[in-house]
Design an enzyme around this catalytic site. Structure first.
Site, PDB file in Angstrom:
ATOM      1  N   THR A 112     -46.000  19.729  -5.666  1.00 36.89           N
ATOM      2  CA  THR A 112     -46.835  20.235  -6.347  1.00 36.89           C
ATOM      3  C   THR A 112     -47.914  19.353  -6.639  1.00 36.89           C
ATOM      4  O   THR A 112     -49.148  19.629  -6.548  1.00 36.89           O
ATOM      5  CB  THR A 112     -46.584  21.093  -7.745  1.00 36.89           C
ATOM      6  OG1 THR A 112     -45.917  22.208  -7.084  1.00 36.89           O
ATOM      7  CG2 THR A 112     -47.894  21.699  -8.262  1.00 36.89           C
ATOM      8  N   SER A 151     -49.734  27.926  -0.944  1.00 39.25           N
ATOM      9  CA  SER A 151     -48.780  27.446  -1.962  1.00 39.25           C
ATOM     10  C   SER A 151     -48.397  25.910  -1.715  1.00 39.25           C
ATOM     11  O   SER A 151     -48.820  25.685  -0.509  1.00 39.25           O
ATOM     12  CB  SER A 151     -47.705  28.415  -2.150  1.00 39.25           C
ATOM     13  OG  SER A 151     -46.550  27.835  -2.830  1.00 39.25           O
ATOM     14  N   THR A 152     -47.983  25.292  -2.677  1.00 41.44           N
ATOM     15  CA  THR A 152     -47.557  24.044  -2.531  1.00 41.44           C
ATOM     16  C   THR A 152     -46.240  24.078  -1.331  1.00 41.44           C
ATOM     17  O   THR A 152     -46.193  23.251  -0.644  1.00 41.44           O
ATOM     18  CB  THR A 152     -47.057  23.298  -3.537  1.00 41.44           C
ATOM     19  OG1 THR A 152     -48.083  23.159  -4.297  1.00 41.44           O
ATOM     20  CG2 THR A 152     -46.115  21.979  -3.227  1.00 41.44           C
ATOM     21  N   ASN A 153     -45.731  25.307  -1.391  1.00 43.74           N
ATOM     22  CA  ASN A 153     -44.580  25.344  -0.458  1.00 43.74           C
ATOM     23  C   ASN A 153     -44.419  25.635   0.644  1.00 43.74           C
ATOM     24  O   ASN A 153     -43.606  25.434   1.530  1.00 43.74           O
ATOM     25  CB  ASN A 153     -43.885  26.429  -1.561  1.00 43.74           C
ATOM     26  CG  ASN A 153     -43.283  26.085  -2.583  1.00 43.74           C
ATOM     27  OD1 ASN A 153     -43.520  25.163  -3.464  1.00 43.74           O
ATOM     28  ND2 ASN A 153     -42.825  27.389  -3.583  1.00 43.74           N
ATOM     29  N   SER A 329     -32.814 -24.348   5.757  1.00 44.51           N
ATOM     30  CA  SER A 329     -32.152 -24.681   4.484  1.00 44.51           C
ATOM     31  C   SER A 329     -32.922 -25.748   3.578  1.00 44.51           C
ATOM     32  O   SER A 329     -33.871 -26.393   4.061  1.00 44.51           O
ATOM     33  CB  SER A 329     -30.747 -25.293   4.988  1.00 44.51           C
ATOM     34  OG  SER A 329     -30.124 -25.823   3.759  1.00 44.51           O
ATOM     35  N   SER A 330     -32.739 -25.539   2.372  1.00 44.65           N
ATOM     36  CA  SER A 330     -33.456 -26.322   1.359  1.00 44.65           C
ATOM     37  C   SER A 330     -32.607 -27.606   1.096  1.00 44.65           C
ATOM     38  O   SER A 330     -32.927 -28.742   0.635  1.00 44.65           O
ATOM     39  CB  SER A 330     -33.602 -25.770   0.194  1.00 44.65           C
ATOM     40  OG  SER A 330     -32.381 -25.323  -0.691  1.00 44.65           O
TER      41      SER A 330
END
Length: 480
Positions: A112, A151-153, A329-330
């Site tokens: 809604t 309707s929203t529906n 990789s660090s």
């Protein structure tokens, strides 16, 4: 000492709007109104607003435009109001005012708040087009005019159907791009021998091209399933109003609105045969979500293969080289990880989780309406858009740049006991069994032992080791 003047910040200009709960101040420059304002306060859930979904906003505007035209056809809306509403909707479909769709994607009320956000934005823009100020709802009202006969529906589910169909086009296109990438690699690697594996154990020889062709075929099959699921979404319930009885919609409205929506969207939409059933049923969404999960599962399996086959570079399979995308990789210099397949795997995991959410939301519907379509839409939209991005990323940043270590794959073939299965029709079962036993015990290659025992000449062995003999399903091998 000089006195410091403190300037109070200016209070933003507001206008007062009214709903069943009373008066409420709304920013004067906002196109949304009181219903949207309350929804913003009530649903601070994800921080992701419906304006973030262009397909949904466009679909909402298309539904409202179709409704206005149908209402005008039936004598319910005068021409000037119809033109103003249609003009506002067309601006929104063209990309305008999407930033005014500000309610959270997850919300109570079965959509809604989304519907009213659309009604208010369209009404206020239509008012401007007629020369009126925003909020002058006595002239054009969000409910009485923009939401007329709806309707929203029925308006919201119809918009979700249309938005989903539009979104699926992008996913299908992305899947085709990835399919073409795999097909191109299949052609490139058509004659590169390798060992096929079952249960991670040596099986029988094949080509790398055949392996990549499989990935292309899987994507093509899944695109076909996606098209089938999209077809189910073309049945809409516009005209059902609240529960499917069509209350407050005039005779002929459903057919007229559907016809206008077909024209606006270019989609072959049809009105559901039973609007009460269509208003409460979310089966098409469940079906689609299952197909998206299928795509995700198979795509993830493909990425698992790519990661495994490229493992190494010294201590793994080392058959494929994925293009290096970034340092891996660090702490470990020189390490490069398969980051593109990894990100696609993670998208797949998300899609599988979204399928669970869609399943539970559809199951939770009660009686004549499912109140949880906002979650269904959000889950489907995420799955579709993320799969689309994943397919394009995998194609462009991984598959297109894959190379093969042909010497490595051939070495596996020549040293694998599985090779004896391919030689069995030529050297005989008993001899093949002895070769397999001795190769396993000694660690020597099958080809080496075959030549040592004089079972085949070097020329004949070379002939039998050609891809056409080892890996083609229609090959004919004769004894010799």
């Amino acid at each position: 000492m000089t006195a410091t003047t403190i300037t109070e910040p200016a209070t933003p200009a507001t206008r007062i709007e009214h709903d069943l709960l009373g008066d409420k101040a709304v920013p004067a420059d906002a196109y949304w109104g009181v219903h949207t304002a309350r929804a913003r306060e009530n649903f601070p859930i994800t921080g992701v607003v419906i304006g973030s979904y262009p397909h949904l906003v466009t679909a909402l505007a298309a539904v409202k435009e179709a409704a206005a035209l149908a209402n005008h056809d039936l004598g319910l809306l005068p021409a000037d109001i119809t033109d103003a509403i249609v003009g506002a909707c067309r601006e929104i479909r063209g990309g305008a005012l999407h930033g005014e769709f500000v309610v959270d994607a997850i919300q109570g009320g079965a959509g809604t708040s989304t519907n009213m956000n659309a009604n208010e934005v369209i009404a206020n823009r239509a008012l401007e087009l007629l020369g009126h100020a925003r909020g002058e709802y006595s002239r054009i009202h969000p409910n009485e005019h923009v939401n007329l006969s709806q309707s929203t529906n029925d308006a919201y589910p119809t918009a979700v159907n249309v938005a989903t169909i539009l979104a699926l086009r992008g996913l299908a296109d992305a899947m085709r791009v990835l399919e073409d990438s795999f097909a191109a690699k299949a052609d490139e690697f058509a004659d590169v021998l390798k060992m096929g594996r079952t249960q991670l154990q040596d099986a029988v020889p094949m080509t790398v091209g055949q392996e990549f062709r499989t990935y292309a075929v899987m994507l093509g099959e899944d695109r076909a399933r996606l098209e089938e699921s999209a077809a189910l979404l073309h049945e809409i319930n516009l005209g059902a109003t609240a529960i499917g009885t069509g209350l407050n919609a005039p005779a002929g409205y459903a057919a007229a609105a559907c016809e206008h929506l077909r024209t606006i969207t270019g989609l072959p939409l049809v009105t559901a045969a039973d609007l009460i059933e269509a208003t409460q049923d979310c089966g098409a969404f469940v079906h689609l979500s299952g197909v998206l999960k299928r795509v995700a599962v198979k795509l993830s399996k493909t990425c698992n293969d790519l990661r495994l086959l490229s493992s190494g570079p010294r201590a793994g399979f080392g058959e494929l080289n994925l293009p290096p995308m970034q340092a891996g990789s660090s702490i470990m210099p020189g390490k490069v990880n398969p980051v593109i397949p990894e990100v696609v795997n993670q998208v797949a995991f998300e899609v599988i989780g979204n399928d669970v959410a869609v399943t539970m939301a559809a199951e939770a519907g009660q009686l004549q309406l499912n109140a949880f379509e906002p979650l269904i839409w959000k889950s489907l939209a995420a799955s579709i858009s993320h799969l689309e991005a994943a397919c394009l990323t995998l194609a462009e940043r991984c598959v297109d740049g894959i190379t093969v270590n042909a010497a490595t794959t051939l070495g596996y073939v020549e040293n694998s006991i599985g090779l004896v299965t391919a030689l069995n029709p030529t050297i005989g079962y008993e001899a093949a069994t002895e070769i397999a036993r001795d190769a396993l015990a000694s660690g020597r290659g099958v080809a080496e032992l075959v030549l040592e025992r004089g079972l085949l000449t070097p020329e004949r062995l070379t002939e039998l080791l050609q891809p056409d003999h080892l890996a083609r399903p229609d090959r004919v091998v004769t004894a010799g």
